[in-house]
Enzyme design. Structure first.
Site: not given
Ligand code: OX2
Length: 838
Positions: A373, A564-565, A570, A672, A676
C-alpha cells in the site's frame, strides 16, 4: 424486497419478532429489546438505551442470515478468503446494516411512531475506530463488497480496546484523547471463548530427533498469550450473505501464569495478566510509517498466529486434509503488518503438524498473497534482528532457512550478481541487521499487488524492482475501490433518490450503471435538482460548522475540502499557501473580485509527528486571522473540523464542491477519499498521483483540474538537484506568502512558531511544494473561474459522479476473485436454520 420469513401455524402467518421486517414487528421487537436486554422502560430510558435496543433489533435480523451463511459454508466447505489486516476502520454499523437489510425506511417509521428520531439514534453510535486511515477503511469496504458479491470471507484482525485517538483542538493545536469506543458496550459482536487459541512469545528453541529419526525443533516460550475471538456479522447489500469479521483480544491464560510461573505470587500473576492484555490494548496511531516497537511486533504475531490457528481448526472441522489448506483458504495480507504469516504458517505446518519443509513451503506460497500500500520508505517495515530473536526465536530460524533457499534461487537465475543478493536478502546486513518484511511477503506469496496502476508500475520499476525481475508473474495491479452503499446510499440519501428516480437502483450493486446519468446532463430540470441537492447538503454543513466551530460560512462559496490524515507528502500546507495567496491579494486590493471560498480541513496527525501537528496549528492560525479580518469581508473562510472519523466523513463528502488530492506525485499509493468525493459530485483538483490518474482517465480531462509535476518529473528534478530557495526568490507571490508567515502575522507576532516548517520548506522541501506552487495557484484560479459558470460546473459535477463506476470496491473484489483468489460466489438461501430452531 426480502421475503418475510414466517412461522406457519395452522395456515395463520405469524411474524417472528426476531426476523420480521414490517413496521409493526420492528416496533414490538424494539420494545422487547428495550425491556429484556437493556432492562429499561421508556420513561427512564436514555438515548443510548434506545440505540442499544434498536441495534439488538437489527442484530437479530442479521443473526438469521449469519447462521444460515455459516451452515452453508460449513456443509460445503466453501473456499474462503481470509483477509488479514491490522486495521479495520468499519464506521458505525447501525445505519449500514439498515441499508444492507433494505429496512431503513421501515425502521425510521417504526421508531418515529414510538416518538423517536432515527437520525438521533444513529448519532449515538460510537464507531469502532480500529484503523488509521485509507488502509483500514479499504479493508472495511472490501468486507462489504465480499458479502455483497456472496464471496465466503473472514476478516481477521485485532480488537483494540483503544482505537484511533479522539482529536481535540486546543489553541489551534491537536490534543489526543483516548478513544473509549467500548464504554457503552458493543451490541454488534459476539465473543467466542470456545474458540480461544494460544500464542507463544520469547524463550528459546531446542533441536531434537523425533521417533522417525527426523530432525525437529521444539520452541520453549517465555510467555503464552490467550487469544479470544469476537465476531461481528458483515451483511451484504440485499443478499442473505452475512460473513464474519473476527477480531482477537489478548488475555492471560490463567493456568499458565498462576500455576507454572507465579505459584504463590498473586500480585506477580496479576502483573503478568496485565502484560498479556496489553497486546490488544491500543492501535498504533501511525499511518504510513513504522516505528519498530516491540509491542507492535507482538501484536502482529498475536493476531496472525491466532488467525492461522483458527483457519487450521476450520480445515479440520470441515474434514479437509491439511495438505489442502491452500484449496480451502486464500490468505490476503493487507500490507506487511501480517507478513509474519509466512514464517508462522511454515512453523505451524512443520513443527505442530509434522509436515516436511517442501510441502509446507508449497502450501504457504499457494495460500498467501500480498498487497503493498505504500512507496514511502519510512513505511517499509523492518525489525531489528535482536528484537526478532528475542520475541520470535523460532520464526527467525525459519526465516533464515527460507532466505537460504531463496538466495539459492536468485543465484541460479542471476549468477554472479552478489550485489543483487545483498539487495534482495530477507535480512538487511548493511549496518545493524534487520528482517525486511516486504521481502518476506514477496517471497512467501504467489501474488504481489499494488493498489493503483501508477503505484503498481512504480513498485515494479523501483521499490520492488528486483522482485519484479525475479518473479514477474507474481505482480499485478488491483486499483482500490469504495463501497457505494456506505459512501453514497447511506451518506447521501438525497442524491441517491435523485439518481434512482432517473435510472432505477441497479447502480447500487453495479456502479458502472451510473453512466446512464450522462443522458440527463443536458436536462435543465435534472441539473437544477442536482444543484439544489448539493446546495441543501452544504446548508446542513453550514449549520454543523456554526454549531461546532462558531464560524459563519457562506453556502454559496466553493466548499473546498481536504480531509485525510495529516502528512507532509499529502501537502495540506500547499493548500495553506494557496489560502494565504488569496488573502494577500485581498490585502493588497480589498476590492478585488474573488470567487468566495470556504476551505475545510479534517484529519488527524500521528501524535509523534511534529511537523504534521505544526501544519494543523498553521491552518487554525490562518483561520483565526482570515476569518476575522474585516478586509476579507467573508469571501474566505478557513474551517478545521476536529476529530475526523468515518461517521464524520460521511457528512463531509456529500457537501464538497472541490476535492483536494494534491500529494507529491509518486507518493500517494492510491487514495480512496478522492473516489468518495467524486462519487458525490465533487470536482477534483489533483496531481497525477495514485488513483487520481485513473479517475481523470474515467471522468475525462475536461472534468478534472490537474496540475503539477508528474512522478518522472519529480525524480528528474530531484536528480538534477532541487533548490527551493530559487523558487522563493523568483516567485513574487510565493515569497510574499512565506514572508507573511515568517513575519508572525498568523502567530500574534511570534516569528519562531512556524520557523521549523518554513525552514524545512526553504532549505529542503522534500515534497516539492515550491516547485508545484505556481501550477497549483494557476489551477486554483481556473477552478474559481469555472465555478462562476454554474451550468458548466453542474455539468462537470454530474459527469464526475456518472463516470465513477470503475471505483466501486465491488469491481476491485471481482478482480481479486478472478486474478488472485480463484473463488466463486456461494449464494445463501434463507430457511434451514429457522426449521432447525423449531
Ligand atoms: C494507504 C495509502 O497511503 C493510500 O494511498 C491508499 O489509498 C490506502 O492505503 C489504501 O490502499 N498505510 N496506509 C496506506 O498505506 C499504508 C502502509
Amino acid at each position: 424486497m426480502q421475503t418475510v420469513p414466517n412461522h406457519q401455524v395452522d395456515n395463520l402467518q405469524i411474524e417472528d419478532d426476531r426476523t420480521g421486517l414490517s413496521v409493526e414487528c420492528l416496533k414490538r421487537a424494539f420494545l422487547d429489546n428495550l425491556f429484556y436486554v437493556q432492562g429499561k422502560f421508556p420513561k427512564i430510558a436514555t438515548k443510548n438505551d434506545y440505540y442499544m435496543a434498536l441495534a439488538y433489533t437489527v442484530r437479530d435480523r442479521l443473526l438469521q442470515r449469519w447462521i444460515n451463511t455459516a451452515v452453508i459454508y460449513t456443509e460445503r466447505a466453501s473456499r474462503t478468503v481470509s483477509y488479514l489486516s491490522a486495521e479495520f476502520l468499519m464506521g458505525p454499523h447501525l445505519g449500514n446494516n439498515l441499508v444492507n437489510l433494505g429496512i431503513y425506511d421501515q425502521v425510521k417509521q417504526a421508531v418515529s411512531e414510538l416518538g423517536l428520531d432515527l437520525e438521533d439514534l444513529l448519532e449515538q453510535e460510537e464507531e469502532p475506530g480500529l484503523g488509521n486511515g485509507g488502509l483500514g477503511r479499504l479493508a472495511a469496504c472490501y468486507l462489504d463488497s465480499m458479502a455483497t458479491l456472496e464471496i465466503p470471507s473472514l476478516g481477521y484482525g485485532i480488537r483494540y480496546e483503544f482505537g484511533i485517538f479522539d482529536q481535540d483542538i486546543r489553541d489551534g493545536w491537536q490534543v489526543e484523547i483516548t478513544d473509549k469506543w467500548l464504554h457503552c458496550g458493543n451490541p454488534w459482536e459476539i465473543a467466542r471463548p470456545e474458540w480461544e487459541v494460544y500464542v507463544r512469545l520469547g524463550g528459546h528453541t531446542e533441536a531434537y530427533t523425533d521417533e522417525h529419526g527426523r530432525y525437529r525443533v521444539r520452541w520453549i516460550p517465555f510467555q503464552v498469550i490467550k487469544g479470544v475471538p469476537h465476531d461481528t456479522p458483515i451483511l451484504g447489500y440485499k443478499t442473505n450473505t452475512a460473513n464474519t469479521l473476527r477480531l482477537w483480544t489478548a488475555e492471560a491464560p490463567e493456568s499458565f501464569d498462576f500455576a507454572a510461573f507465579n505459584s504463590g505470587d498473586y500480585l506477580g500473576a496479576v502483573q503478568e495478566k496485565m502484560v498479556s492484555e496489553n497486546l490488544s490494548k491500543v492501535l498504533y496511531p501511525n499511518d504510513d510509517s513504522s516505528q519498530g516497537k516491540r509491542l507492535r511486533l507482538a501484536q502482529q504475531i498475536f493476531f496472525v498466529s491466532c488467525s492461522l490457528q483458527d483457519m487450521i481448526r476450520i480445515v479440520f472441522r470441515q474434514n479437509v486434509p491439511l495438505e489442502k489448506f491452500h484449496e480451502k483458504f486464500v490468505v490476503q495480507l493487507n500490507d506487511t503488518h501480517p507478513a509474519i504469516a509466512v514464517a508462522e504458517l511454515m512453523r505451524l505446518l512443520i513443527d505442530e503438524h509434522d509436515m516436511g519443509w517442501d510441502q509446507a513451503w508449497q502450501i504457504t506460497q499457494k495460500s498467501l498473497a500480498y498487497t503493498n500500500h505504500t512507496l514511502l520508505p519510512e513505511a517499509l517495515e523492518r525489525w531489528p534482528i535482536s528484537l526478532f530473536r528475542e520475541l520470535l526465536p523460532r520464526h527467525l530460524e525459519i526465516i533464515y532457512e527460507i532466505n537460504y533457499h531463496f538466495l539459492e534461487e536468485v543465484k541460479a537465475k542471476f549468477p554472479g550478481d552478489s550485489d543483487r543478493l545483498r539487495r534482495m536478502s530477507l535480512i538487511d546486513e548493511s549496518g545493524e541487521k534487520y528482517v525486511r518484511m516486504a521481502h518476506l511477503a514477496c517471497v512467501g506469496s504467489h501474488s504481489i499487488n499494488g493498489v493503483a496502476a501508477l503505484h503498481t508500475k512504480l513498485l515494479q520499476q523501483d521499490v520492488l524492482r528486483d522482485f519484479y525481475q525475479m518473479y514477474p508473474e507474481k505482480f499485478n495491479n488491483k486499483t482500490n475501490g469504495v463501497t457505494p452503499r456506505r459512501f453514497i446510499v447511506l451518506s447521501n440519501p438525497r442524491l441517491t433518490n435523485l439518481i434512482s428516480s432517473k435510472i432505477g437502483d441497479n447502480w447500487i450493486k453495479h456502479l458502472e450503471d451510473l453512466k446512464h446519468l450522462e443522458a440527463f446532463v443536458d436536462d435543465p430540470e435534472f441539473c437544477s435538482q442536482w444543484r439544489s441537492i448539493k446546495s441543501a447538503i452544504k446548508q446542513d454543513l453550514v449549520a454543523y460548522i456554526a454549531q461546532q466551530n462558531g464560524i459563519t460560512v457562506n453556502p454559496d462559496s466553493i466548499f473546498d475540502i481536504q480531509a485525510k490524515r495529516f502528512h507532509e507528502y499529502k501537502r495540506q500546507h500547499l493548500n495553506a499557501l494557496h489560502i494565504i495567496t488569496l488573502y494577500n491579494r485581498i490585502k493588497a486590493n480589498p476590492d478585488i473580485d474573488i470567487t468566495p471560498r470556504t476551505f475545510i480541513f479534517g484529519g488527524k496527525a500521528a501524535p509523534g509527528y511534529y511537523m504534521a501537528k505544526l501544519i494543523i496549528k498553521l491552518l487554525n492560525s490562518i483561520g483565526d486571522v482570515v476569518n476575522n479580518d474585516p478586509d476579507v469581508r467573508d469571501r474566505l473562510k478557513v474551517v478545521f473540523l476536529k476529530d475526523y472519523s468515518v461517521k464524520f466523513a460521511q457528512r463531509v463528502y456529500p457537501a464538497a464542491d472541490l476535492s483536494e488530492q494534491i500529494s507529491m506525485a509518486g507518493k500517494e499509493a492510491s487514495g480512496t477519499g478522492n473516489m468518495k468525493f467524486a462519487l458525490n459530485g465533487a470536482l477534483t483538483i489533483g496531481t497525477l498521483d495514485g488513483a487520481n490518474v485513473e479517475i481523470r482517465e474515467e471522468v475525462g480531462e475536461d472534468n478534472f483540474f490537474i496540475f503539477g509535476l508528474t512522478a518522472p518529473e519529480v525524480y528528474a528534478l530531484k536528480a538534477r538537484g532541487y533548490r527551493p530557495l530559487d523558487y522563493y526568490h523568483s516567485n513574487r507571490e510565493l515569497k510574499a506568502v512565506i514572508d507573511r508567515i515568517a513575519s508572525g502575522h498568523f502567530s500574534h507576532g511570534d516569528t519562531k512558531l512556524f520557523k521549523p516548517l518554513l525552514d524545512s520548506l526553504l532549505y529542503r522541501d522534500e515534497y516539492l511544494l515550491f516547485a508545484d506552487y505556481q501550477a497549483y495557484i494557476d489551477c486554483q484560479d481556473r477552478v474559481s473561474q469555472v465555478y462562476r459558470d454554474r451550468d458548466r460546473w453542474t455539468r462537470m459535477s454530474i459527469l464526475n459522479a456518472a463516470r465513477m463506476g470503475k471505483f466501486s470496491s465491488d469491481r476491485s473484489i471481482r478482480d481479486y476473485c478472478q486474478d488472485i483468489w480463484n473463488i466463486k460466489p456461494v449464494p445463501i438461501e434463507l430457511g434451514e436454520c429457522i426449521q432447525a430452531k423449531e
